[in-house]
Design a protein around this motif. Structure first.
Motif, PDB file in Angstrom:
ATOM      1  N   THR A  29       0.839  -1.192   0.000  1.00 10.76           N
ATOM      2  CA  THR A  29       0.000   0.000   0.000  1.00 10.76           C
ATOM      3  C   THR A  29       0.875   1.243   0.000  1.00 10.76           C
ATOM      4  N   THR A  30       0.442   2.217  -0.774  1.00 16.13           N
ATOM      5  CA  THR A  30       1.105   3.514  -0.787  1.00 16.13           C
ATOM      6  C   THR A  30       0.020   4.575  -0.733  1.00 16.13           C
ATOM      7  N   PHE A  31       0.311   5.686  -0.063  1.00 20.90           N
ATOM      8  CA  PHE A  31      -0.710   6.682   0.207  1.00 20.90           C
ATOM      9  C   PHE A  31      -0.594   7.949  -0.644  1.00 20.90           C
ATOM     10  N   SER A  32       0.211   7.874  -1.708  1.00 18.03           N
ATOM     11  CA  SER A  32       0.296   8.994  -2.654  1.00 18.03           C
ATOM     12  C   SER A  32       0.796   8.454  -3.984  1.00 18.03           C
ATOM     13  N   GLY A  33       0.583   9.247  -5.018  1.00 15.93           N
ATOM     14  CA  GLY A  33       1.079   8.852  -6.327  1.00 15.93           C
ATOM     15  C   GLY A  33       2.591   8.719  -6.344  1.00 15.93           C
ATOM     16  N   GLU A  34       3.249   9.644  -5.668  1.00 15.48           N
ATOM     17  CA  GLU A  34       4.709   9.625  -5.609  1.00 15.48           C
ATOM     18  C   GLU A  34       5.226   8.346  -4.944  1.00 15.48           C
ATOM     19  N   GLU A  35       4.591   7.961  -3.823  1.00 13.62           N
ATOM     20  CA  GLU A  35       4.992   6.727  -3.127  1.00 13.62           C
ATOM     21  C   GLU A  35       4.755   5.503  -4.005  1.00 13.62           C
ATOM     22  N   GLY A  36       3.642   5.486  -4.705  1.00 17.36           N
ATOM     23  CA  GLY A  36       3.313   4.357  -5.570  1.00 17.36           C
ATOM     24  C   GLY A  36       4.322   4.188  -6.695  1.00 17.36           C
ATOM     25  N   VAL A  37       4.678   5.291  -7.322  1.00 12.61           N
ATOM     26  CA  VAL A  37       5.657   5.252  -8.411  1.00 12.61           C
ATOM     27  C   VAL A  37       7.020   4.809  -7.874  1.00 12.61           C
ATOM     28  N   ALA A  38       7.396   5.315  -6.709  1.00  9.82           N
ATOM     29  CA  ALA A  38       8.673   4.914  -6.093  1.00  9.82           C
ATOM     30  C   ALA A  38       8.681   3.412  -5.800  1.00  9.82           C
ATOM     31  N   ALA A  39       7.566   2.882  -5.313  1.00  8.62           N
ATOM     32  CA  ALA A  39       7.480   1.442  -5.029  1.00  8.62           C
ATOM     33  C   ALA A  39       7.618   0.630  -6.312  1.00  8.62           C
ATOM     34  N   ALA A  40       6.968   1.080  -7.379  1.00 11.33           N
ATOM     35  CA  ALA A  40       7.033   0.374  -8.664  1.00 11.33           C
ATOM     36  C   ALA A  40       8.430   0.451  -9.279  1.00 11.33           C
ATOM     37  N   ALA A  41       9.185   1.468  -8.930  1.00 14.97           N
ATOM     38  CA  ALA A  41      10.563   1.591  -9.420  1.00 14.97           C
ATOM     39  C   ALA A  41      11.479   0.591  -8.722  1.00 14.97           C
ATOM     40  N   LYS A  42      11.075   0.138  -7.521  1.00 17.72           N
ATOM     41  CA  LYS A  42      11.922  -0.760  -6.725  1.00 17.72           C
ATOM     42  C   LYS A  42      11.598  -2.238  -6.922  1.00 17.72           C
ATOM     43  N   GLU A  43      10.331  -2.558  -7.215  1.00 17.59           N
ATOM     44  CA  GLU A  43       9.940  -3.967  -7.297  1.00 17.59           C
ATOM     45  C   GLU A  43       8.794  -4.155  -8.281  1.00 17.59           C
ATOM     46  N   PRO A  44       8.711  -5.345  -8.882  1.00 14.44           N
ATOM     47  CA  PRO A  44       7.637  -5.604  -9.845  1.00 14.44           C
ATOM     48  C   PRO A  44       6.319  -5.962  -9.149  1.00 14.44           C
ATOM     49  N   PHE A  45       5.226  -5.612  -9.795  1.00 12.79           N
ATOM     50  CA  PHE A  45       3.889  -5.945  -9.315  1.00 12.79           C
ATOM     51  C   PHE A  45       3.101  -6.600 -10.440  1.00 12.79           C
ATOM     52  N   ASP A  46       2.077  -7.370 -10.067  1.00 11.10           N
ATOM     53  CA  ASP A  46       1.235  -8.037 -11.057  1.00 11.10           C
ATOM     54  C   ASP A  46       0.066  -7.169 -11.500  1.00 11.10           C
ATOM     55  N   VAL A  47      -0.505  -6.409 -10.564  1.00  9.84           N
ATOM     56  CA  VAL A  47      -1.649  -5.540 -10.845  1.00  9.84           C
ATOM     57  C   VAL A  47      -1.549  -4.323  -9.928  1.00  9.84           C
ATOM     58  N   ALA A  48      -1.930  -3.158 -10.454  1.00  8.64           N
ATOM     59  CA  ALA A  48      -1.993  -1.936  -9.639  1.00  8.64           C
ATOM     60  C   ALA A  48      -3.437  -1.462  -9.566  1.00  8.64           C
ATOM     61  N   VAL A  49      -3.832  -0.997  -8.383  1.00  7.06           N
ATOM     62  CA  VAL A  49      -5.144  -0.378  -8.185  1.00  7.06           C
ATOM     63  C   VAL A  49      -4.843   1.063  -7.769  1.00  7.06           C
ATOM     64  N   VAL A  50      -5.280   2.002  -8.610  1.00  9.87           N
ATOM     65  CA  VAL A  50      -4.875   3.398  -8.478  1.00  9.87           C
ATOM     66  C   VAL A  50      -6.092   4.289  -8.290  1.00  9.87           C
ATOM     67  N   ASP A  51      -6.061   5.125  -7.252  1.00  7.96           N
ATOM     68  CA  ASP A  51      -7.093   6.140  -7.065  1.00  7.96           C
ATOM     69  C   ASP A  51      -6.879   7.210  -8.129  1.00  7.96           C
ATOM     70  N   LEU A  52      -7.965   7.783  -8.605  1.00 11.20           N
ATOM     71  CA  LEU A  52      -7.852   8.772  -9.668  1.00 11.20           C
ATOM     72  C   LEU A  52      -7.472  10.153  -9.145  1.00 11.20           C
ATOM     73  N   GLN A  53      -8.141  10.603  -8.085  1.00 11.86           N
ATOM     74  CA  GLN A  53      -7.883  11.944  -7.583  1.00 11.86           C
ATOM     75  C   GLN A  53      -7.134  11.892  -6.262  1.00 11.86           C
ATOM     76  N   MET A  54      -5.887  12.369  -6.320  1.00 18.74           N
ATOM     77  CA  MET A  54      -5.023  12.413  -5.141  1.00 18.74           C
ATOM     78  C   MET A  54      -4.261  13.730  -5.168  1.00 18.74           C
ATOM     79  N   PRO A  55      -3.859  14.223  -4.003  1.00 17.47           N
ATOM     80  CA  PRO A  55      -2.992  15.401  -3.996  1.00 17.47           C
ATOM     81  C   PRO A  55      -1.644  15.042  -4.637  1.00 17.47           C
ATOM     82  N   GLY A  56      -0.989  16.022  -5.205  1.00 23.07           N
ATOM     83  CA  GLY A  56       0.285  15.740  -5.873  1.00 23.07           C
ATOM     84  C   GLY A  56       0.015  15.122  -7.233  1.00 23.07           C
ATOM     85  N   ILE A  57       0.660  14.002  -7.488  1.00 23.35           N
ATOM     86  CA  ILE A  57       0.470  13.319  -8.771  1.00 23.35           C
ATOM     87  C   ILE A  57      -0.898  12.637  -8.757  1.00 23.35           C
ATOM     88  N   ASP A  58      -1.746  12.945  -9.739  1.00 28.65           N
ATOM     89  CA  ASP A  58      -3.062  12.300  -9.798  1.00 28.65           C
ATOM     90  C   ASP A  58      -2.946  10.920 -10.450  1.00 28.65           C
TER      91      ASP A  58
END
Length: 154
Positions: A29-58
């Motif tokens: 789990t990541t609580f911002s777009g920036e955190e999510g992208v950073a996590a994906a840069a470090k390790e592979p995932f099979d599926v992502a579930v992304v909120d559309l409207q978030m502060p910072g990177i949408d």
């Protein structure tokens, strides 16, 4: 199956993560777009579930960045602020499905499974299984060397 959840609603996301873990999924789990992208840069995932409207990177920008990092990663867009325009914009960046909050848990699980199945099917078409003798073990590797030595295989 390894899932990446990106949503700024922490209580909702913690509930989802616990529920998915009970279903047998490995969840990051990541609580911002920036955190999510950073996590994906470090390790592979099979599926992502992304909120559309978030502060910072949408969510739309997150999808673009995830696609650059992991081109085959299917994204399920989950939002409480859905609109046809947002769905169409998300579709440009390979959104697998667009779901509105509150989401039915069975629907979400089925959608995650469908996204994963779609990914596996797509990858199997791109990368056919290796059926060469070398793929079957040490004796077959020796066999392949002999085939190469005698010009049967290059």
């Amino acid at each position: 199956m390894k899932l990446l959840f990106i949503d700024d609603e922490q209580t909702f996301l913690k509930y989802l993560a616990k529920r998915m873990a009970l279903e047998g999924f490995e969840v990051k789990t990541t609580f911002s777009g920036e955190e999510g992208v950073a996590a994906a840069a470090k390790e592979p995932f099979d599926v992502a579930v992304v909120d559309l409207q978030m502060p910072g990177i949408d969510g739309i920008e997150v999808q673009k960045l995830l696609k650059d990092l992991q081109p085959d990663l299917p994204c399920i867009v989950l939002t409480g602020h859905g609109s046809v325009e947002n769905a169409l914009e998300s579709g440009k960046y390979n959104a697998f499905k667009f779901l509105s909050k509150p989401v039915d848990m069975d629907t979400l699980i089925q959608t995650i499974q469908a996204a994963y199945d779609h990914r596996v099917e797509k990858q199997s078409k791109q990368d056919p299984p290796d059926t060469s003798p070398a793929a079957k073990g040490p004796v077959s590797k020796l066999f392949q060397k002999f085939r190469h030595l005698y010009g049967v295989e290059k």
